[in-house]
Design a protein around this motif. Structure first.
Motif, PDB file in Angstrom:
ATOM      1  N   PRO A  39       0.802  -1.234   0.000  1.00 20.76           N
ATOM      2  CA  PRO A  39       0.000   0.000   0.000  1.00 20.76           C
ATOM      3  C   PRO A  39       0.830   1.277   0.000  1.00 20.76           C
ATOM      4  O   PRO A  39       0.358   2.314  -0.473  1.00 20.76           O
ATOM      5  N   GLU A  40       2.057   1.211   0.502  1.00 19.17           N
ATOM      6  CA  GLU A  40       2.879   2.415   0.568  1.00 19.17           C
ATOM      7  C   GLU A  40       3.547   2.744  -0.761  1.00 19.17           C
ATOM      8  O   GLU A  40       4.097   3.837  -0.940  1.00 19.17           O
ATOM      9  N   LEU A  41       3.492   1.801  -1.712  1.00 17.86           N
ATOM     10  CA  LEU A  41       4.098   2.023  -3.025  1.00 17.86           C
ATOM     11  C   LEU A  41       3.042   2.460  -4.037  1.00 17.86           C
ATOM     12  O   LEU A  41       1.859   2.167  -3.903  1.00 17.86           O
ATOM     13  N   SER A  42       3.473   3.138  -5.063  1.00 18.87           N
ATOM     14  CA  SER A  42       2.575   3.547  -6.142  1.00 18.87           C
ATOM     15  C   SER A  42       2.208   2.334  -6.990  1.00 18.87           C
ATOM     16  O   SER A  42       2.886   1.285  -6.922  1.00 18.87           O
TER      17      SER A  42
ATOM     18  N   THR B 258       0.250   6.373  -4.082  1.00 15.32           N
ATOM     19  CA  THR B 258       0.238   5.069  -3.414  1.00 15.32           C
ATOM     20  C   THR B 258      -0.997   4.301  -3.870  1.00 15.32           C
ATOM     21  O   THR B 258      -1.993   4.895  -4.309  1.00 15.32           O
ATOM     22  N   THR B 259      -0.951   2.990  -3.741  1.00 15.63           N
ATOM     23  CA  THR B 259      -2.122   2.195  -4.117  1.00 15.63           C
ATOM     24  C   THR B 259      -3.280   2.408  -3.157  1.00 15.63           C
ATOM     25  O   THR B 259      -4.427   2.106  -3.483  1.00 15.63           O
ATOM     26  N   ALA B 260      -3.005   2.946  -1.968  1.00 15.21           N
ATOM     27  CA  ALA B 260      -4.068   3.229  -1.009  1.00 15.21           C
ATOM     28  C   ALA B 260      -5.047   4.270  -1.541  1.00 15.21           C
ATOM     29  O   ALA B 260      -6.179   4.369  -1.065  1.00 15.21           O
ATOM     30  N   GLU B 261      -4.619   5.057  -2.536  1.00 17.15           N
ATOM     31  CA  GLU B 261      -5.476   6.100  -3.111  1.00 17.15           C
ATOM     32  C   GLU B 261      -6.439   5.546  -4.163  1.00 17.15           C
ATOM     33  O   GLU B 261      -7.336   6.261  -4.620  1.00 17.15           O
ATOM     34  N   LEU B 262      -6.273   4.296  -4.548  1.00 11.45           N
ATOM     35  CA  LEU B 262      -7.072   3.722  -5.631  1.00 11.45           C
ATOM     36  C   LEU B 262      -8.419   3.202  -5.132  1.00 11.45           C
ATOM     37  O   LEU B 262      -8.560   2.830  -3.966  1.00 11.45           O
ATOM     38  N   SER B 263      -9.394   3.158  -6.021  1.00 11.43           N
ATOM     39  CA  SER B 263     -10.669   2.510  -5.712  1.00 11.43           C
ATOM     40  C   SER B 263     -10.455   0.999  -5.717  1.00 11.43           C
ATOM     41  O   SER B 263      -9.402   0.498  -6.140  1.00 11.43           O
TER      42      SER B 263
END
Length: 204
Positions: free
Chosen positions: A71-74, A111-116
């Protein structure tokens, strides 16, 4: 069971029937009591640790229910990591990752945390595809998604075998998702049987 290049096979079965265990056996994470598992002409049951790692990296792509991304990586970092672990030049790995992410409609994000949820799974599919595997394994890939994202992810996955000349083996509780596969098998009491597509009412 055989999964050919360009073919999709779905496996259904009740919780605890062994669907995920079957995938773990194919990946070499669990050793079966007997029999052979052959992926890309290699018997998984006879490979040593380093050989298994190489097979997983080069010949098998995996899509998990929750993506299992860092999650911390793009998104591009997550996807480029796979070819870099295969000792590919980092510039080439990032170029391939950006191209494939764009092709599959994943937006730029820090980060991937920003994705739906749907974007997260498309990133996971991209990571599974980046090394051009012979076989893609998908373990309940739509189970954590809303109906719209589930439909889009299923469409993406079932288009892959013909587009990428790979095999797709997907396990799911969702009979509507399973019905999109070329073949549907049901796992019960350790045995796989061809499933009548008209059957309904599977026990969750």
């Amino acid at each position: 069971m055989t999964v050919a290049p360009g073919e999709s096979v779905a496996i259904t079965g009740a919780s605890g029937s062994g669907k995920s265990t079957l995938l773990a056996c194919i990946l070499g994470l669990t050793k079966p009591d007997s029999g052979r598992i052959v992926v890309a002409d290699q018997d998984v049951t006879r490979l040593r640790h380093a050989q298994l790692a190489k097979l997983r990296n080069q010949n098998i792509g995996v899509v998990f229910q929750f993506g299992e991304l860092l999650p911390e990586l793009s998104p591009v970092d997550n996807v480029a990591l796979a070819p870099m672990l295969a000792r590919e030049n980092s510039a080439d790995a990032y170029r391939k990752a950006r191209t494939l992410l764009n092709e599959l409609g994943v937006p730029d994000a820090s980060t991937t945390a920003e994705l739906s949820g749907g974007e997260h799974q498309r990133t996971a599919v991209t990571r599974a595809l980046i090394n051009q595997p012979d076989l893609i394994l998908a373990d309940e890939p739509t189970g954590a998604l809303d109906p719209d994202a589930s439909e889009r992810t299923a469409s993406l996955l079932f288009d892959l075998p013909k587009q990428r000349a790979c095999g797709l083996l997907l396990v799911t509780h969702d009979l509507a998702i399973a019905a999109r596969a070329d073949r549907v098998l049901h796992l019960h009491d350790g045995a796989l049987t061809a499933r009548d597509r008209s059957q309904q009412g599977e026990t969750p």
